[in-house]
Design a protein around this motif. Structure first.
Motif, PDB file in Angstrom:
ATOM      1  N   THR A   1      18.952   7.541-100.218  1.00 45.82           N
ATOM      2  CA  THR A   1      18.898   6.105-100.504  1.00 45.82           C
ATOM      3  C   THR A   1      19.804   5.323 -99.564  1.00 45.82           C
ATOM      4  O   THR A   1      19.409   4.289 -99.010  1.00 45.82           O
ATOM      5  N   VAL A   2      21.008   5.825 -99.363  1.00 45.32           N
ATOM      6  CA  VAL A   2      21.966   5.126 -98.493  1.00 45.32           C
ATOM      7  C   VAL A   2      21.473   5.109 -97.053  1.00 45.32           C
ATOM      8  O   VAL A   2      21.517   4.070 -96.379  1.00 45.32           O
ATOM      9  N   ILE A   3      20.976   6.227 -96.568  1.00 44.49           N
ATOM     10  CA  ILE A   3      20.488   6.295 -95.186  1.00 44.49           C
ATOM     11  C   ILE A   3      19.281   5.374 -95.006  1.00 44.49           C
ATOM     12  O   ILE A   3      19.152   4.701 -93.985  1.00 44.49           O
TER      13      ILE A   3
ATOM     14  N   VAL B   1      20.567   1.838 -94.662  1.00 38.90           N
ATOM     15  CA  VAL B   1      21.225   1.629 -93.365  1.00 38.90           C
ATOM     16  C   VAL B   1      20.182   1.462 -92.261  1.00 38.90           C
ATOM     17  O   VAL B   1      20.297   0.572 -91.413  1.00 38.90           O
ATOM     18  N   VAL B   2      19.150   2.292 -92.277  1.00 37.76           N
ATOM     19  CA  VAL B   2      18.101   2.192 -91.259  1.00 37.76           C
ATOM     20  C   VAL B   2      17.364   0.862 -91.385  1.00 37.76           C
ATOM     21  O   VAL B   2      17.084   0.200 -90.381  1.00 37.76           O
ATOM     22  N   THR B   3      17.068   0.443 -92.615  1.00 36.95           N
ATOM     23  CA  THR B   3      16.389  -0.835 -92.817  1.00 36.95           C
ATOM     24  C   THR B   3      17.227  -1.992 -92.299  1.00 36.95           C
ATOM     25  O   THR B   3      16.721  -2.887 -91.610  1.00 36.95           O
TER      26      THR B   3
ATOM     27  N   LEU C   1      19.239  -5.773 -85.972  1.00 41.97           N
ATOM     28  CA  LEU C   1      19.551  -5.507 -84.570  1.00 41.97           C
ATOM     29  C   LEU C   1      18.325  -5.298 -83.689  1.00 41.97           C
ATOM     30  O   LEU C   1      18.312  -5.729 -82.542  1.00 41.97           O
ATOM     31  N   ILE C   2      17.310  -4.640 -84.200  1.00 34.12           N
ATOM     32  CA  ILE C   2      16.182  -4.283 -83.347  1.00 34.12           C
ATOM     33  C   ILE C   2      15.109  -5.368 -83.337  1.00 34.12           C
ATOM     34  O   ILE C   2      14.620  -5.752 -82.274  1.00 34.12           O
ATOM     35  N   MET C   3      14.730  -5.903 -84.491  1.00 37.44           N
ATOM     36  CA  MET C   3      13.632  -6.865 -84.549  1.00 37.44           C
ATOM     37  C   MET C   3      13.937  -8.219 -83.911  1.00 37.44           C
ATOM     38  O   MET C   3      13.004  -8.867 -83.439  1.00 37.44           O
TER      39      MET C   3
END
Length: 44
Positions: free
Chosen positions: A17-19, A22-24, A30-32
């Motif tokens: 859940t935590v990972i 963080v990815v979301t 940062l990426i979008m």
């Protein structure tokens, strides 16, 4: 033994859940924004 397996399963669920969060957050913050500079009006 079953108590250890349950503890491992609970830790794995929490870590997943935590990972995932963080990815979301990484992708949204940062990426979008980079492609949105080049593509106007894109509602991702």
């Amino acid at each position: 033994m079953a108590k250890q397996e349950f503890l491992g399963l609970a830790i794995g669920f929490i870590m997943g859940t935590v990972i995932g969060r963080v990815v979301t957050a990484l992708v949204q913050d940062l990426i979008m924004p980079i492609p949105s500079v080049f593509i106007e009006g894109g509602d991702w």
